[in-house]
Design a protein around this motif. Structure first.
Motif, PDB file in Angstrom:
ATOM      1  N   ASP A 115     -66.808  48.448 -14.710  1.00 41.77           N
ATOM      2  CA  ASP A 115     -66.066  47.691 -15.719  1.00 41.77           C
ATOM      3  C   ASP A 115     -64.905  48.461 -16.347  1.00 41.77           C
ATOM      4  OD1 ASP A 115     -67.758  45.610 -15.178  1.00 41.77           O
ATOM      5  OD2 ASP A 115     -68.640  45.521 -17.183  1.00 41.77           O
ATOM      6  N   PRO A 116     -65.086  49.714 -16.767  1.00 43.48           N
ATOM      7  CA  PRO A 116     -63.950  50.423 -17.379  1.00 43.48           C
ATOM      8  C   PRO A 116     -62.760  50.578 -16.440  1.00 43.48           C
ATOM      9  CG  PRO A 116     -65.996  51.532 -17.923  1.00 43.48           C
ATOM     10  CD  PRO A 116     -66.328  50.481 -16.891  1.00 43.48           C
ATOM     11  N   ASP A 117     -63.003  50.592 -15.122  1.00 43.04           N
ATOM     12  CA  ASP A 117     -61.919  50.712 -14.147  1.00 43.04           C
ATOM     13  C   ASP A 117     -61.100  49.433 -14.030  1.00 43.04           C
ATOM     14  OD1 ASP A 117     -62.880  53.257 -13.598  1.00 43.04           O
ATOM     15  OD2 ASP A 117     -64.063  52.576 -11.880  1.00 43.04           O
ATOM     16  N   THR A 167     -65.057  45.757 -23.811  1.00 43.85           N
ATOM     17  CA  THR A 167     -64.253  46.601 -24.685  1.00 43.85           C
ATOM     18  C   THR A 167     -64.578  48.043 -24.358  1.00 43.85           C
ATOM     19  OG1 THR A 167     -64.356  44.923 -26.412  1.00 43.85           O
ATOM     20  CG2 THR A 167     -63.704  47.120 -27.089  1.00 43.85           C
ATOM     21  N   LEU A 168     -63.543  48.845 -24.193  1.00 43.83           N
ATOM     22  CA  LEU A 168     -63.763  50.266 -23.905  1.00 43.83           C
ATOM     23  C   LEU A 168     -64.229  50.979 -25.157  1.00 43.83           C
ATOM     24  CD1 LEU A 168     -60.745  51.210 -21.632  1.00 43.83           C
ATOM     25  CD2 LEU A 168     -63.070  50.607 -20.972  1.00 43.83           C
ATOM     26  N   ALA A 169     -64.980  52.022 -24.945  1.00 41.72           N
ATOM     27  CA  ALA A 169     -65.534  52.798 -26.046  1.00 41.72           C
ATOM     28  C   ALA A 169     -64.527  53.822 -26.540  1.00 41.72           C
ATOM     29  CB  ALA A 169     -66.799  53.505 -25.593  1.00 41.72           C
ATOM     30  N   ALA A 170     -64.587  54.093 -27.829  1.00 45.54           N
ATOM     31  CA  ALA A 170     -63.878  55.247 -28.376  1.00 45.54           C
ATOM     32  C   ALA A 170     -64.655  56.475 -27.937  1.00 45.54           C
ATOM     33  CB  ALA A 170     -63.826  55.144 -29.900  1.00 45.54           C
ATOM     34  N   PRO A 171     -64.026  57.618 -27.855  1.00 41.72           N
ATOM     35  CA  PRO A 171     -64.758  58.823 -27.446  1.00 41.72           C
ATOM     36  C   PRO A 171     -66.039  59.010 -28.268  1.00 41.72           C
ATOM     37  CG  PRO A 171     -62.416  59.282 -27.612  1.00 41.72           C
ATOM     38  CD  PRO A 171     -62.624  57.897 -28.155  1.00 41.72           C
ATOM     39  N   GLY A 172     -67.141  59.233 -27.577  1.00 46.67           N
ATOM     40  CA  GLY A 172     -68.420  59.451 -28.254  1.00 46.67           C
ATOM     41  C   GLY A 172     -69.152  58.169 -28.620  1.00 46.67           C
ATOM     42  N   ARG A 173     -68.616  57.011 -28.244  1.00 43.87           N
ATOM     43  CA  ARG A 173     -69.273  55.731 -28.561  1.00 43.87           C
ATOM     44  C   ARG A 173     -69.431  54.922 -27.287  1.00 43.87           C
ATOM     45  NH1 ARG A 173     -67.236  53.030 -33.821  1.00 43.87           N
ATOM     46  NH2 ARG A 173     -69.390  52.401 -33.715  1.00 43.87           N
ATOM     47  N   SER A 174     -70.309  53.927 -27.334  1.00 44.11           N
ATOM     48  CA  SER A 174     -70.496  53.078 -26.151  1.00 44.11           C
ATOM     49  C   SER A 174     -69.585  51.858 -26.245  1.00 44.11           C
ATOM     50  CB  SER A 174     -71.962  52.641 -26.038  1.00 44.11           C
ATOM     51  OG  SER A 174     -72.333  51.903 -27.170  1.00 44.11           O
ATOM     52  N   GLY A 175     -69.167  51.369 -25.092  1.00 42.91           N
ATOM     53  CA  GLY A 175     -68.336  50.173 -25.045  1.00 42.91           C
ATOM     54  C   GLY A 175     -69.183  48.936 -25.295  1.00 42.91           C
ATOM     55  N   LEU A 235     -54.389  50.127 -17.276  1.00 39.38           N
ATOM     56  CA  LEU A 235     -54.097  51.466 -17.781  1.00 39.38           C
ATOM     57  C   LEU A 235     -53.482  51.370 -19.178  1.00 39.38           C
ATOM     58  CD1 LEU A 235     -54.171  54.452 -17.005  1.00 39.38           C
ATOM     59  CD2 LEU A 235     -51.840  54.196 -16.153  1.00 39.38           C
ATOM     60  N   GLY A 236     -54.088  52.038 -20.134  1.00 42.41           N
ATOM     61  CA  GLY A 236     -53.622  52.001 -21.514  1.00 42.41           C
ATOM     62  C   GLY A 236     -54.223  50.880 -22.333  1.00 42.41           C
ATOM     63  N   GLY A 237     -54.973  49.988 -21.693  1.00 40.27           N
ATOM     64  CA  GLY A 237     -55.607  48.874 -22.405  1.00 40.27           C
ATOM     65  C   GLY A 237     -56.931  49.292 -23.008  1.00 40.27           C
ATOM     66  N   ASN A 238     -57.475  48.434 -23.876  1.00 41.66           N
ATOM     67  CA  ASN A 238     -58.756  48.759 -24.497  1.00 41.66           C
ATOM     68  C   ASN A 238     -59.803  47.649 -24.339  1.00 41.66           C
ATOM     69  OD1 ASN A 238     -57.663  46.914 -26.211  1.00 41.66           O
ATOM     70  ND2 ASN A 238     -57.821  48.156 -28.047  1.00 41.66           N
ATOM     71  N   GLU A 239     -59.378  46.479 -23.826  1.00 40.55           N
ATOM     72  CA  GLU A 239     -60.336  45.399 -23.612  1.00 40.55           C
ATOM     73  C   GLU A 239     -59.868  44.531 -22.456  1.00 40.55           C
ATOM     74  OE1 GLU A 239     -62.612  42.349 -26.416  1.00 40.55           O
ATOM     75  OE2 GLU A 239     -60.534  41.753 -26.117  1.00 40.55           O
ATOM     76  N   VAL A 240     -60.770  44.236 -21.548  1.00 38.99           N
ATOM     77  CA  VAL A 240     -60.484  43.322 -20.453  1.00 38.99           C
ATOM     78  C   VAL A 240     -61.206  42.012 -20.746  1.00 38.99           C
ATOM     79  CG1 VAL A 240     -62.399  44.221 -19.062  1.00 38.99           C
ATOM     80  CG2 VAL A 240     -60.506  43.046 -17.944  1.00 38.99           C
ATOM     81  N   ALA A 241     -60.542  40.897 -20.463  1.00 41.65           N
ATOM     82  CA  ALA A 241     -61.144  39.590 -20.716  1.00 41.65           C
ATOM     83  C   ALA A 241     -60.763  38.633 -19.592  1.00 41.65           C
ATOM     84  CB  ALA A 241     -60.677  39.038 -22.048  1.00 41.65           C
ATOM     85  N   VAL A 242     -61.764  37.881 -19.110  1.00 40.89           N
ATOM     86  CA  VAL A 242     -61.537  36.865 -18.096  1.00 40.89           C
ATOM     87  C   VAL A 242     -62.292  35.608 -18.510  1.00 40.89           C
ATOM     88  CG1 VAL A 242     -61.861  36.187 -15.686  1.00 40.89           C
ATOM     89  CG2 VAL A 242     -61.245  38.543 -16.239  1.00 40.89           C
TER      90      VAL A 242
END
Length: 126
Positions: free
Chosen positions: A58-60, A89-97, A64-71
């Motif tokens: 999913d994160p892939d 939604t991508l996670a901030a460093p140290g957190r889960s998406g 590039l540069g985005g923070n959330e993918v939606a379909v």
């Protein structure tokens, strides 16, 4: 299954929101240059329905540069129209998406939720 609409945002090469209305199309052909995003449209459909897209995690799938993918994918099946909405939604460093999955049935002019109590339950319904 007959597709009626596909909407995606920050999905692979589609940074800006894109919406494709399939209603009225009886036969379609995807054509274009290599890397133009033809396969990404098919990946968007399979990811919305089954959470799978050409072996990518999913994160892939996030641009590039985005923070959330939606379909959002709408389709007809046995005379009923359904809608599946999948977001990651991508996670901030140290957190889960965060992953969300919704499933709806058209009921007149509105959508009636068929979404289960969890992503796993909703996936089983789809």
């Amino acid at each position: 299954m007959v597709p009626t609409r596909l909407s995606l945002s920050q999905f692979l090469c589609y940074r800006d929101p894109v919406e494709i209305d399939f209603r009225g199309i009886r036969l379609a052909c995807l054509s274009g240059e290599n890397g133009a995003g033809k396969s990404s449209l098919l990946d968007a459909i399979t990811w919305a329905l089954w959470g799978k897209a050409r072996g990518k995690h999913d994160p892939d799938l996030v641009t590039l540069g985005g923070n959330e993918v939606a379909v959002e994918f709408c389709f007809l099946l046995n005379g009923q129209e359904y809608r599946v909405v999948r977001r990651r939604t991508l996670a901030a460093p140290g957190r889960s998406g965060r992953l969300s999955l919704e499933f709806h049935l058209r009921d007149g002019a509105t959508w009636r939720a068929l979404t289960g109590n969890s992503t796993t339950h909703t996936q089983a319904l789809i």
